[in-house]
Design a protein around this motif. Structure first.
Motif, mmCIF file in Angstrom:
data_model
loop_
_atom_site.group_PDB
_atom_site.id
_atom_site.type_symbol
_atom_site.label_atom_id
_atom_site.label_comp_id
_atom_site.label_asym_id
_atom_site.label_seq_id
_atom_site.Cartn_x
_atom_site.Cartn_y
_atom_site.Cartn_z
ATOM 1 N N SER A 72 0.826 17.623 1.370
ATOM 2 C CA SER A 72 1.008 15.958 1.493
ATOM 3 C C SER A 72 1.527 15.646 0.180
ATOM 4 O O SER A 72 2.211 14.569 0.160
ATOM 5 C CB SER A 72 -0.422 15.436 1.596
ATOM 6 O OG SER A 72 -0.855 15.947 2.887
ATOM 7 N N ALA A 73 0.983 15.807 -1.007
ATOM 8 C CA ALA A 73 1.355 15.383 -2.215
ATOM 9 C C ALA A 73 2.988 15.637 -2.658
ATOM 10 O O ALA A 73 3.645 14.974 -2.964
ATOM 11 C CB ALA A 73 0.673 16.117 -3.474
ATOM 12 N N ARG A 132 5.145 16.107 -0.199
ATOM 13 C CA ARG A 132 6.010 15.106 0.729
ATOM 14 C C ARG A 132 6.190 13.538 0.145
ATOM 15 O O ARG A 132 7.286 13.065 0.118
ATOM 16 C CB ARG A 132 5.476 15.225 2.152
ATOM 17 C CG ARG A 132 5.836 16.347 3.080
ATOM 18 C CD ARG A 132 5.398 16.228 4.529
ATOM 19 N NE ARG A 132 3.907 15.925 4.686
ATOM 20 C CZ ARG A 132 3.223 16.901 4.851
ATOM 21 N NH1 ARG A 132 3.634 18.232 4.963
ATOM 22 N NH2 ARG A 132 1.896 16.630 4.899
ATOM 23 N N TRP A 133 4.948 13.168 -0.281
ATOM 24 C CA TRP A 133 4.914 11.887 -0.947
ATOM 25 C C TRP A 133 5.710 11.944 -2.138
ATOM 26 O O TRP A 133 6.476 10.815 -2.509
ATOM 27 C CB TRP A 133 3.315 11.516 -1.224
ATOM 28 C CG TRP A 133 3.135 10.226 -2.038
ATOM 29 C CD1 TRP A 133 3.253 9.966 -3.111
ATOM 30 C CD2 TRP A 133 3.509 8.774 -1.418
ATOM 31 N NE1 TRP A 133 2.986 8.636 -3.696
ATOM 32 C CE2 TRP A 133 3.125 7.864 -2.361
ATOM 33 C CE3 TRP A 133 3.589 8.463 -0.036
ATOM 34 C CZ2 TRP A 133 3.279 6.534 -2.201
ATOM 35 C CZ3 TRP A 133 3.739 7.032 0.375
ATOM 36 C CH2 TRP A 133 3.433 6.124 -0.865
ATOM 37 N N HIS A 134 5.596 12.896 -3.090
ATOM 38 C CA HIS A 134 6.597 12.857 -4.076
ATOM 39 C C HIS A 134 7.844 12.973 -3.768
ATOM 40 O O HIS A 134 8.888 12.480 -4.531
ATOM 41 C CB HIS A 134 6.199 14.271 -5.088
ATOM 42 C CG HIS A 134 7.135 14.493 -6.114
ATOM 43 N ND1 HIS A 134 6.968 13.763 -7.240
ATOM 44 C CD2 HIS A 134 8.011 15.172 -6.353
ATOM 45 C CE1 HIS A 134 7.648 13.828 -8.301
ATOM 46 N NE2 HIS A 134 8.626 15.034 -7.643
ATOM 47 N N THR A 135 8.373 13.706 -2.729
ATOM 48 C CA THR A 135 9.815 13.858 -2.369
ATOM 49 C C THR A 135 10.407 12.714 -1.955
ATOM 50 O O THR A 135 11.654 12.294 -2.116
ATOM 51 C CB THR A 135 10.055 15.009 -1.535
ATOM 52 O OG1 THR A 135 9.386 16.111 -1.976
ATOM 53 C CG2 THR A 135 11.387 14.902 -1.179
ATOM 54 N N LEU A 136 9.647 12.004 -1.021
ATOM 55 C CA LEU A 136 10.194 10.799 -0.479
ATOM 56 C C LEU A 136 9.742 9.425 -1.206
ATOM 57 O O LEU A 136 10.810 8.610 -0.988
ATOM 58 C CB LEU A 136 9.251 10.387 1.008
ATOM 59 C CG LEU A 136 9.529 11.614 2.004
ATOM 60 C CD1 LEU A 136 8.608 11.415 3.195
ATOM 61 C CD2 LEU A 136 10.924 11.824 2.336
ATOM 62 N N VAL A 137 8.887 9.501 -2.001
ATOM 63 C CA VAL A 137 8.715 8.025 -2.980
ATOM 64 C C VAL A 137 8.574 8.135 -4.268
ATOM 65 O O VAL A 137 9.319 7.608 -4.801
ATOM 66 C CB VAL A 137 7.263 7.613 -2.257
ATOM 67 C CG1 VAL A 137 7.119 6.149 -2.994
ATOM 68 C CG2 VAL A 137 7.200 7.326 -0.946
ATOM 69 N N GLU A 138 8.142 9.154 -4.704
ATOM 70 C CA GLU A 138 7.748 9.127 -6.354
ATOM 71 C C GLU A 138 8.896 9.591 -6.980
ATOM 72 O O GLU A 138 9.464 8.852 -7.873
ATOM 73 C CB GLU A 138 6.530 9.895 -6.728
ATOM 74 C CG GLU A 138 5.130 9.419 -6.231
ATOM 75 C CD GLU A 138 4.158 10.310 -6.515
ATOM 76 O OE1 GLU A 138 4.437 11.497 -7.036
ATOM 77 O OE2 GLU A 138 2.962 9.903 -6.621
ATOM 78 N N GLN A 163 16.134 8.580 0.628
ATOM 79 C CA GLN A 163 15.564 8.374 -0.787
ATOM 80 C C GLN A 163 16.769 7.213 -1.428
ATOM 81 O O GLN A 163 16.158 6.271 -1.896
ATOM 82 C CB GLN A 163 15.906 9.381 -1.301
ATOM 83 C CG GLN A 163 14.715 10.650 -1.020
ATOM 84 C CD GLN A 163 15.034 12.086 -1.635
ATOM 85 O OE1 GLN A 163 16.263 12.264 -1.802
ATOM 86 N NE2 GLN A 163 14.061 12.536 -1.799
#
Length: 539
Positions: free
Chosen positions: A424-425, A427-433, A473
Motif C-alpha cells: 500500500s505504501a 502504491r501511494w508513493h508511486t501514484l502521489v508522493e 502521474q
C-alpha cells in the motif's frame, strides 16, 4: 635534537597553554622548530611549513573569517591548523566552510601533535565535538510560550512522580484511587494549557537526531583517498547500527539486527569491488555500473545467508543462497535512488565534484560528507530492495522466517499485514508522493548517523524525471500546477469580496443601524418631553 627539513612551525597564540604546547612539540621524538608569535607580523623574519593557531577565546564569526583571510594572504601556500576553544558556539556547517586544512575542537596536546603530522604529509584533519543545544532558544520566545513551557514542565514532573508511586506494589486501593484522580486532573490541566497557549513547538535540535562527533582524517587529498575514507567511515557506521527505528524502510526494519548489519556489510564489500573495476576501465563506466547492479544485489543476498547454508523446504534440504536468488526478482531499480556514478567518476578521474551548483575539491569536508550521504543512500535503498524479496520468500517458507525475521513477524498474519502495508505504501508513493516530490524538486536520502538510519530531504533538480512520468502521474502534477496558478486569483477574489462585505457592513448596514438608533432615541426624547408632570396630573 636535530630538526628535520619541512618541520618549521609558526605557533600563533599566547599564555601558558601555548608555551606548554611549544615545549612539548620541541621535545618530542620527531621535534618541530617552533616559532611563537601573538599576532601577524608585517615582515616575518623566518619561514614556516605549518601554521598552528591556538584560538584563546571565541570571537565573532565575521572577525574570525576576516582574520583567517589575512593569514591566508600572508601565508598563501602554508597549511593552517585552527584549534577552537571550549564553548565557542560556532555552527558546524559554518566551520566546515572555512578555508583551513586542519580544524580541531577542544583537543588534547597529543591530538594536536598527530594532526600536525597528518598536515605535514599533505593530508587534512577535521575533528569537531557534538553540537550543544543553547538554552537561550527557549528564552527567546514570547511570554505565552514561556508560561506554557513552565506549566507543562511542572505537570510533567508531577506526573512522573505519580506514575512512579503507582508502579509500586503493594499500594492501598484508596491511595491508588486518589492518585489516579490526580493524574487525570493533571492531564486535563495540560490540555487546558495547550488550548490557551497553543501547542509547544519542538526545537530543531530535539526534532532531529542528536549530533555526533565529526572526525575526518585524510592521508592525502587525492580523490581515491577520499573514496576510501568514505568507505571506512560507512563501515564503522554500519558496525555501530542499533535497533531499527521507525522509518519508511519497512522491509529493513523486519530483519534481525545482525542480518541487517550483515546485509549492509555485504553491499559495501560489493561496492568496493565494483569501484575497483571502474578504476580499471573508466571508459565503460556507465554500462558497467548499470549492468552490474542486479548481479551485485544477487551476490550480496548470497553472502547474507551464506554460500553453503542449507535449510529445509517442503521436506528437503536446499541451498539457501541459490534458492533465494532463483526465486527473487532483483532486476528492478529503485526510481528514487540518486545517481552516484558522476561523483564516483569525478573522484576516479581527479576532477572536482558538482555540489549544489558549485564545484568543490574532493578533499573539502562538504564534498566528502555529500559523497558519504550518496553512498549511504545507495546502500540503504539496495538493502530495502533485497529485504522486500526476502519477505516475499518468507511468506511461503516458514523455516526461513526464524533465520532472518524478527520474532514479532513469525506469525503468518503479522507477516501478511506487513507485506500489505509495504504494498500500500509503495502504491501511494508511486501514484502521489513521487510525482509531488519530482515536481517540487525534492529527493529523500537515507544516511547512517549516530547508530541509526536518518532520512534527509534535499533539493534535487529532476526535470528529466518529470518528463518521463506516466499520464496519471503527469495529471497529478498538472492539478498541482493548476492549483498554484489559481491560488493567487482565488485569494484576490476572496480579498475583494471581503472588502466589499466590510464596505456593506460599515457604510450601509452600519449607517442604517445608526439612523434607526437615532430615530428611536429621538422618539424616546420627544415622548419624555410631552409626558405630563406629576403636578399636572394631580390638578
Amino acid at each position: 635534537m636535530t630538526v628535520q627539513p619541512g618541520r618549521r612551525l609558526l605557533l600563533i597564540g599566547s599564555g601558558w597553554g601555548a608555551e606548554s604546547l611549544s615545549r612539548q612539540l620541541r621535545e618530542q621524538t620527531n621535534p618541530w622548530q617552533v616559532t611563537a608569535c601573538s599576532g601577524r607580523q608585517a615582515n616575518p623574519t623566518s619561514g614556516a611549513d605549518l601554521l598552528l593557531w591556538l584560538l584563546q577565546e571565541a570571537i565573532e564569526p565575521n572577525a574570525l573569517d576576516h582574520e583567517l583571510g589575512l593569514w591566508r594572504q600572508q601565508w598563501p601556500q602554508t597549511p593552517l591548523l585552527l584549534v577552537l576553544p571550549a564553548q565557542h558556539r560556532y555552527k558546524r556547517q559554518w566551520l566546515l566552510e572555512r578555508s583551513v586544512e586542519g580544524l580541531l575542537d577542544q583537543p588534547a596536546a597529543d591530538a594536536i601533535a598527530e594532526a600536525l603530522e597528518v598536515l605535514a604529509a599533505g593530508g587534512r584533519v577535521i575533528e569537531l565535538q557534538p553540537e550543544t543545544t543553547s538554552q537561550h532558544q527557549r528564552r527567546g520566545q514570547g511570554l505565552g510560550h514561556r508560561l506554557l513551557c513552565s506549566g507543562v514542565d511542572q505537570i510533567e514532573r508531577e506526573l512522573e512522580q505519580i506514575n512512579a508511586v503507582l508502579q509500586l506494589a503493594p499500594i492501598h486501593p484508596l491511595q491508588r484511587f486518589v492518585l489516579e484522580g490526580r493524574r487525570r486532573e493533571l492531564r486535563m490541566a495540560r490540555e487546558v494549557l495547550h488550548l490557551l497557549w497553543g501547542q509547544e513547538p519542538i526545537p530543531q535540535a530535539q526534532a532531529s537526531a542528536p549530533a555526533e562527533p565529526l572526525q575526518i582524517v585524510l592521508a592525502n587529498r587525492k580523490g581515491l583517498t577520499v573514496l576510501h575514507t568514505v568507505e571506512e567511515r560507512l563501515a564503522h557506521a554500519v558496525a555501530s547500527l542499533d535497533e531499527a527505528q521507525p522509518s519508511p524502510l519497512l522491509a529493513l526494519e523486519a530483519l534481525l539486527p545482525d542480518r541487517r548489519r550483515q546485509l549492509f556489510e555485504a553491499l559495501l564489500l560489493e561496492f568496493r569491488l565494483l569501484v575497483e573495476r571502474l578504476q580499471a576501465d573508466p571508459t565503460v563506466a556507465s554500462s558497467l555500473w548499470s549492468g552490474q547492479q542486479p548481479l551485485l544485489r544477487e551476490r550480496a543476498l548470497q553472502q547474507l545467508v551464506g554460500a553453503y547454508t542449507q535449510l529445509p523446504k517442503e521436506g528437503a534440504l536446499v541451498h539457501l543462497g541459490d534458492a533465494l536468488v532463483s526465486s527473487s526478482d532483483l532486476q528492478q531499480e529503485d526510481p528514487e535512488l540518486a545517481d552516484l556514478l558522476p561523483s564516483l567518476l569525478a573522484l576516479i578521474e581527479g576532477r572536482p565534484l558538482l555540489i549544489d551548483g558549485g564545484l568543490q575539491a574532493p578533499d573539502e569536508p562538504a564534498a566528502l560528507l555529500h559523497l558519504q550521504r550518496l553512498v549511504s543512500n545507495w546502500l540503504i535503498r539496495n538493502g530495502e530492495l533485497i529485504s522486500r524479496e526476502l519477505l516475499n520468500n518468507c511468506s511461503g517458507w516458514p523455516e526461513l522466517r526464524r533465520a532472518v525475521l524478527l520474532p514479532d513477524l513469525l506469525a503468518t498474519r503479522q507477516l501478511d499485514q506487513l507485506r500489505n502495508r509495504i504494498n500500500s505504501a509503495e502504491r501511494w508513493h508511486t501514484l502521489v508522493e513521487r510525482p509531488l516530490a519530482i515536481y517540487e524538486s525534492r529527493r529523500l536520502l537515507f544516511d547512517i548517523q549516530a547508530g541509526r538510519v536518518e532520512p534527509t530531504m534535499v533539493c534535487d533538480l529532476r526535470d528529466a524525471e518529470l518528463r518521463q512520468l506516466s499520464w496519471w502521474q503527469q495529471a497529478f502534477t498538472l492539478l498541482l500546477e493548476a492549483r498554484d496558478a489559481l491560488a493567487p486569483q482565488v485569494e484576490l477574489l476572496i480579498n475583494r469580496v471581503g472588502g466589499l462585505m466590510v464596505l456593506l457592513l460599515t457604510r450601509v448596514v452600519g449607517r442604517a443601524i445608526g439612523l434607526v438608533g437615532r430615530g428611536v432615541m429621538q422618539g424616546l426624547g420627544q415622548g419624555l418631553q410631552n409626558a405630563p408632570s406629576s403636578g399636572d396630573q394631580r390638578s
